[in-house]
Design a protein around this motif. Structure first.
Motif, PDB file in Angstrom:
ATOM      1  N   ASP A   1      47.002  24.697  84.996  1.00 15.13           N
ATOM      2  CA  ASP A   1      46.819  24.282  86.534  1.00 15.13           C
ATOM      3  C   ASP A   1      47.767  23.105  86.978  1.00 15.13           C
ATOM      4  OD1 ASP A   1      44.541  25.942  86.540  1.00 15.13           O
ATOM      5  OD2 ASP A   1      43.204  24.371  85.929  1.00 15.13           O
ATOM      6  N   GLY A   2      48.775  23.119  86.278  1.00 19.17           N
ATOM      7  CA  GLY A   2      50.022  22.412  86.525  1.00 19.17           C
ATOM      8  C   GLY A   2      49.828  20.751  86.174  1.00 19.17           C
ATOM      9  N   GLU A   3      48.889  20.559  85.750  1.00 17.50           N
ATOM     10  CA  GLU A   3      48.571  18.968  85.261  1.00 17.50           C
ATOM     11  C   GLU A   3      49.574  18.711  84.346  1.00 17.50           C
ATOM     12  OE1 GLU A   3      44.393  16.800  85.417  1.00 17.50           O
ATOM     13  OE2 GLU A   3      44.544  18.532  84.179  1.00 17.50           O
ATOM     14  N   GLN A   4      49.805  17.218  84.356  1.00 11.66           N
ATOM     15  CA  GLN A   4      50.841  16.929  83.349  1.00 11.66           C
ATOM     16  C   GLN A   4      50.170  15.436  82.688  1.00 11.66           C
ATOM     17  OE1 GLN A   4      54.370  16.197  82.854  1.00 11.66           O
ATOM     18  NE2 GLN A   4      54.499  18.517  83.037  1.00 11.66           N
ATOM     19  N   TRP A   5      50.534  15.256  81.530  1.00 11.70           N
ATOM     20  CA  TRP A   5      50.027  14.022  80.956  1.00 11.70           C
ATOM     21  C   TRP A   5      51.486  13.343  80.148  1.00 11.70           C
ATOM     22  CZ3 TRP A   5      47.504  13.244  75.341  1.00 11.70           C
ATOM     23  CH2 TRP A   5      47.246  11.793  75.225  1.00 11.70           C
ATOM     24  N   ARG A   6      51.910  12.347  80.417  1.00 13.70           N
ATOM     25  CA  ARG A   6      52.957  11.751  79.923  1.00 13.70           C
ATOM     26  C   ARG A   6      52.886  10.356  79.456  1.00 13.70           C
ATOM     27  NH1 ARG A   6      57.174  12.787  85.211  1.00 13.70           N
ATOM     28  NH2 ARG A   6      56.251  14.657  85.956  1.00 13.70           N
ATOM     29  N   THR A   7      53.550  10.128  78.103  1.00 13.49           N
ATOM     30  CA  THR A   7      53.095   9.118  77.705  1.00 13.49           C
ATOM     31  C   THR A   7      54.563   8.398  76.841  1.00 13.49           C
ATOM     32  OG1 THR A   7      51.861   7.904  75.826  1.00 13.49           O
ATOM     33  CG2 THR A   7      52.106  10.190  75.364  1.00 13.49           C
ATOM     34  N   ALA A   8      54.794   7.021  76.572  1.00 17.38           N
ATOM     35  CA  ALA A   8      56.134   6.811  76.016  1.00 17.38           C
ATOM     36  C   ALA A   8      55.484   5.872  75.139  1.00 17.38           C
ATOM     37  CB  ALA A   8      56.883   6.348  77.146  1.00 17.38           C
ATOM     38  N   MET A   9      55.849   6.073  73.818  1.00 18.13           N
ATOM     39  CA  MET A   9      55.173   5.119  72.682  1.00 18.13           C
ATOM     40  C   MET A   9      56.440   4.490  71.900  1.00 18.13           C
ATOM     41  SD  MET A   9      52.647   7.966  71.492  1.00 18.13           S
ATOM     42  CE  MET A   9      53.786   9.072  72.191  1.00 18.13           C
ATOM     43  N   ILE A  10      56.165   3.566  71.044  1.00 19.84           N
ATOM     44  CA  ILE A  10      57.143   2.896  70.564  1.00 19.84           C
ATOM     45  C   ILE A  10      56.632   2.563  68.982  1.00 19.84           C
ATOM     46  CG2 ILE A  10      58.699   1.824  72.396  1.00 19.84           C
ATOM     47  CD1 ILE A  10      57.191  -0.991  71.924  1.00 19.84           C
ATOM     48  N   ASN A  11      57.612   2.077  68.041  1.00 16.45           N
ATOM     49  CA  ASN A  11      57.133   2.141  66.723  1.00 16.45           C
ATOM     50  C   ASN A  11      56.833   0.728  66.324  1.00 16.45           C
ATOM     51  OD1 ASN A  11      59.777   1.042  67.021  1.00 16.45           O
ATOM     52  ND2 ASN A  11      60.144   1.315  64.714  1.00 16.45           N
ATOM     53  N   THR A  12      56.227  -0.174  67.261  1.00 19.95           N
ATOM     54  CA  THR A  12      55.757  -1.441  66.958  1.00 19.95           C
ATOM     55  C   THR A  12      54.444  -1.473  67.063  1.00 19.95           C
ATOM     56  OG1 THR A  12      56.118  -2.272  69.055  1.00 19.95           O
ATOM     57  CG2 THR A  12      57.739  -2.720  67.437  1.00 19.95           C
ATOM     58  N   PRO A  13      53.596  -2.447  66.343  1.00 20.04           N
ATOM     59  CA  PRO A  13      52.020  -2.130  66.346  1.00 20.04           C
ATOM     60  C   PRO A  13      51.507  -2.945  67.581  1.00 20.04           C
ATOM     61  CG  PRO A  13      52.569  -3.570  64.820  1.00 20.04           C
ATOM     62  CD  PRO A  13      53.775  -2.777  65.051  1.00 20.04           C
ATOM     63  N   VAL A  14      52.157  -3.832  68.396  1.00 21.34           N
ATOM     64  CA  VAL A  14      51.794  -4.461  69.522  1.00 21.34           C
ATOM     65  C   VAL A  14      53.055  -4.525  70.247  1.00 21.34           C
ATOM     66  CG1 VAL A  14      49.754  -5.691  68.513  1.00 21.34           C
ATOM     67  CG2 VAL A  14      52.189  -6.917  68.350  1.00 21.34           C
ATOM     68  N   PHE A  15      52.900  -5.145  71.598  1.00 19.60           N
ATOM     69  CA  PHE A  15      54.088  -5.227  72.394  1.00 19.60           C
ATOM     70  C   PHE A  15      54.235  -6.903  72.485  1.00 19.60           C
ATOM     71  CE2 PHE A  15      56.269  -4.826  76.748  1.00 19.60           C
ATOM     72  CZ  PHE A  15      57.282  -3.907  76.152  1.00 19.60           C
TER      73      PHE A  15
ATOM     74  N   ARG B   1      55.927  -8.542  60.533  1.00 19.15           N
ATOM     75  CA  ARG B   1      55.213  -7.988  59.305  1.00 19.15           C
ATOM     76  C   ARG B   1      54.943  -6.548  59.129  1.00 19.15           C
ATOM     77  NH1 ARG B   1      51.579 -12.374  60.616  1.00 19.15           N
ATOM     78  NH2 ARG B   1      49.884 -11.137  61.146  1.00 19.15           N
ATOM     79  N   HIS B   2      55.413  -5.671  60.106  1.00 19.22           N
ATOM     80  CA  HIS B   2      55.580  -4.351  59.805  1.00 19.22           C
ATOM     81  C   HIS B   2      56.897  -3.787  60.112  1.00 19.22           C
ATOM     82  CE1 HIS B   2      51.392  -4.788  61.119  1.00 19.22           C
ATOM     83  NE2 HIS B   2      51.120  -3.776  60.561  1.00 19.22           N
ATOM     84  N   PRO B   3      57.702  -3.852  58.774  1.00 19.69           N
ATOM     85  CA  PRO B   3      59.102  -3.481  59.187  1.00 19.69           C
ATOM     86  C   PRO B   3      59.229  -1.984  59.390  1.00 19.69           C
ATOM     87  CG  PRO B   3      58.684  -4.179  56.893  1.00 19.69           C
ATOM     88  CD  PRO B   3      57.263  -4.386  57.598  1.00 19.69           C
ATOM     89  N   PRO B   4      60.564  -1.694  60.184  1.00 22.34           N
ATOM     90  CA  PRO B   4      60.505  -0.173  60.297  1.00 22.34           C
ATOM     91  C   PRO B   4      60.773   0.641  59.142  1.00 22.34           C
ATOM     92  CG  PRO B   4      62.679  -1.423  60.965  1.00 22.34           C
ATOM     93  CD  PRO B   4      61.597  -2.464  60.464  1.00 22.34           C
ATOM     94  N   THR B   5      60.443   2.042  59.253  1.00 25.60           N
ATOM     95  CA  THR B   5      60.316   2.919  58.098  1.00 25.60           C
ATOM     96  C   THR B   5      61.976   3.501  58.096  1.00 25.60           C
ATOM     97  OG1 THR B   5      59.908   4.826  59.783  1.00 25.60           O
ATOM     98  CG2 THR B   5      58.339   3.620  58.503  1.00 25.60           C
ATOM     99  N   SER B   6      62.419   4.120  57.450  1.00 26.04           N
ATOM    100  CA  SER B   6      63.767   4.772  57.133  1.00 26.04           C
ATOM    101  C   SER B   6      64.303   5.732  58.627  1.00 26.04           C
ATOM    102  CB  SER B   6      63.851   5.471  55.876  1.00 26.04           C
ATOM    103  OG  SER B   6      63.047   6.683  56.052  1.00 26.04           O
ATOM    104  N   GLY B   7      63.362   6.153  59.380  1.00 26.97           N
ATOM    105  CA  GLY B   7      63.918   6.833  60.340  1.00 26.97           C
ATOM    106  C   GLY B   7      62.828   7.419  61.517  1.00 26.97           C
ATOM    107  N   PHE B   8      63.391   8.137  62.455  1.00 27.17           N
ATOM    108  CA  PHE B   8      62.396   8.576  63.439  1.00 27.17           C
ATOM    109  C   PHE B   8      61.187   9.251  63.011  1.00 27.17           C
ATOM    110  CE2 PHE B   8      66.171   7.918  66.508  1.00 27.17           C
ATOM    111  CZ  PHE B   8      65.430   7.182  67.251  1.00 27.17           C
ATOM    112  N   ASP B   9      61.685  10.138  61.891  1.00 22.35           N
ATOM    113  CA  ASP B   9      60.896  11.119  61.480  1.00 22.35           C
ATOM    114  C   ASP B   9      59.461  10.590  60.615  1.00 22.35           C
ATOM    115  OD1 ASP B   9      61.888  10.360  59.209  1.00 22.35           O
ATOM    116  OD2 ASP B   9      61.972  12.337  58.250  1.00 22.35           O
ATOM    117  N   ASN B  10      59.488   9.438  60.342  1.00 23.53           N
ATOM    118  CA  ASN B  10      58.512   8.849  59.246  1.00 23.53           C
ATOM    119  C   ASN B  10      57.811   7.628  60.085  1.00 23.53           C
ATOM    120  OD1 ASN B  10      60.414   6.982  58.470  1.00 23.53           O
ATOM    121  ND2 ASN B  10      60.690   8.195  56.731  1.00 23.53           N
ATOM    122  N   SER B  11      58.249   7.328  61.260  1.00 20.90           N
ATOM    123  CA  SER B  11      57.821   6.404  62.110  1.00 20.90           C
ATOM    124  C   SER B  11      56.453   6.701  62.782  1.00 20.90           C
ATOM    125  CB  SER B  11      58.703   6.062  63.327  1.00 20.90           C
ATOM    126  OG  SER B  11      60.073   5.487  62.729  1.00 20.90           O
ATOM    127  N   THR B  12      55.655   5.611  62.779  1.00 17.44           N
ATOM    128  CA  THR B  12      54.328   5.657  63.677  1.00 17.44           C
ATOM    129  C   THR B  12      54.724   5.353  64.997  1.00 17.44           C
ATOM    130  OG1 THR B  12      52.742   5.228  61.815  1.00 17.44           O
ATOM    131  CG2 THR B  12      52.052   4.950  63.898  1.00 17.44           C
TER     132      THR B  12
END
Ligand code: HEM
Length: 365
Positions: A137-151, A199-210
């Motif tokens: 029905d033309g609805e949208q959900w948009r979200t933008a996320m990052i790889n850190t556990p807090v902002f 205390r949450h160092p980044p992973t090796s790449g985009f593919d294995n990032s939370t």
């Protein structure tokens, strides 16, 4: 999960529904008209007269330079396409159609934070993933996320100040330590969040990032029960699976493109349910790890493409474009994000464009 496990934290209010076309200025402009007002209110606690979406957007340009046609933040990126497969479990929390068992097309964008689209990739640059779900029905959900556990910031004005405090000194290539120390002493919440991020160092790449949504939202189910939520995407790819090539300028994006040539990438979408007392207006603070988590489905991304007309380049991943069943919380960052993303989108849409820094199509430029 049955309804009894959902804590009724507040009287339910009608969820906000925003419908708009995925592409196109007219629809986005209409959303901006609502959100700019919200932003001024949010910023009003400190300086309503001076902190506007335009000034916040100007600050990105002041720090990273002006780059025609590119996003003012997360300027470097690639477009992605795929789909979301819902488990159906999310329907206990929200009436949103995205959570009903089924498959929904998704447009995504992987990005690195910062306003310079030609900056070399670096492990410690914040990674982003924007997603736009095309609902019935033309609805949208948009979200933008990052790889850190807090902002790092609780408020828009904190973000505004931090941008300048983090500006790199051309002589050292690092932020001025005195300016940063002075900023952090005024913003203890940012100092605490940065310690947690370290205390949450980044992973090796985009593919294995939370990827974390960080801001809280309110979900309402079909019994009218409303709960605060946060969401995150947890990778199915194991740590270190990207098979990193030699570190060239775009090594993170090149590894992502190579991984997707081998096959689709998948993330579980987890919705965490807040309890009474959990702050919904402070993205610098994590919720306790004991909170109930609902596995609502899987995001599968099949392809990345160089940014180009009509792909994710032209999407505004405004976090307030929400389907019926998901509503904003009282987090002051949300209305600020919405207004500033729209300001950035409006500016870049009216400028001449040049080829993206990242070539994901394999074509030499
Ligand atoms: C007051 C706080 C914030 C400000 C002022 C801000 C500003 C911006 C701007 C100007 C853009 C470019 C928008 C465009 O041209 O389309 C952007 C993109 C982005 N932001 Fe934020 N941001 C804020 C908070 C956040 C938070 C809390 C998150 C994560 C939860 C986040 C994640 C992202 C991501 C992933 C993108 C790239 C989206 C894309 O690919 O288009 N931002 N931000």
């Amino acid at each position: 999960m049955d309804d009894a496990t959902i804590p009724p934290v507040q009287a339910s209010r009608p969820p906000v529904s925003r419908r708009s076309a995925l592409f196109g200025l007219a629809a986005v402009g209409a959303i901006a008209a609502v959100d700019v007002g919200g932003f001024l209110c949010a910023a009003g606690a400190l300086d309503a007269d001076t902190l506007t979406p335009a000034r916040l957007t100007d600050r990105f340009e002041e720090v990273a330079g002006h780059h025609d046609g590119f996003r003012r933040n997360h300027a470097k990126g690639v477009s992605a396409t795929g789909y979301f497969t819902a488990t159906g479990a999310g329907s206990a929390v929200s009436t949103a159609s995205v959570f009903r068992v089924g498959r929904i097309p998704v447009t995504g964008r992987f990005s690195l934070s910062g306003g310079n689209p030609f900056a070399p990739d670096a492990d410690d640059t914040v990674r982003g993933l924007g997603l736009a779900f095309d609902l019935p029905d033309g609805e949208q959900w948009r979200t933008a996320m990052i790889n850190t556990p807090v902002f790092p910031d609780r408020t828009p004005d904190g973000f505004y100040e931090r941008l300048l405090a983090s500006k790199k000194d051309p002589a050292t290539g690092k932020p001025d330590p005195d300016r940063m120390a002075a900023f952090l002493s005024r913003r203890p919440e940012t100092a605490a969040a940065m310690n947690l991020i370290r205390r949450h160092p980044p992973t090796s790449g985009f593919d294995n990032s939370t990827f974390y949504g960080l801001n809280a939202f309110q979900c309402t189910n079909d019994s009218g029960v409303t709960v605060p939520v946060r969401w995150s995407l947890v990778p199915e790819q194991p740590a270190g699976s990207a098979g990193l090539p030699p570190k060239g300028r775009d090594y993170l994006f090149d590894a992502l493109t190579a991984a997707l040539r081998r096959g689709p990438l998948r993330w579980r979408m987890l919705v965490t349910i807040g309890r009474p007392g959990d702050r919904t207006d402070d993205a610098t603070r994590p919720w306790p790890p004991t909170r109930q988590v609902v596995d609502v489905g899987t995001v599968t991304l099949e392809e990345v493409r160089t940014e180009a007309p009509h792909n994710a380049r032209d999407v505004n991943f405004d976090p307030l474009v929400l389907p019926t069943g998901i509503a904003p919380s009282d987090d002051p960052l949300l209305s600020a994000r919405s207004a500033v993303y729209t300001e950035s989108f409006t500016r870049r849409s009216g400028e001449p464009t040049s080829p993206s820094a990242v070539d994901a199509d394999g074509s030499a430029r």
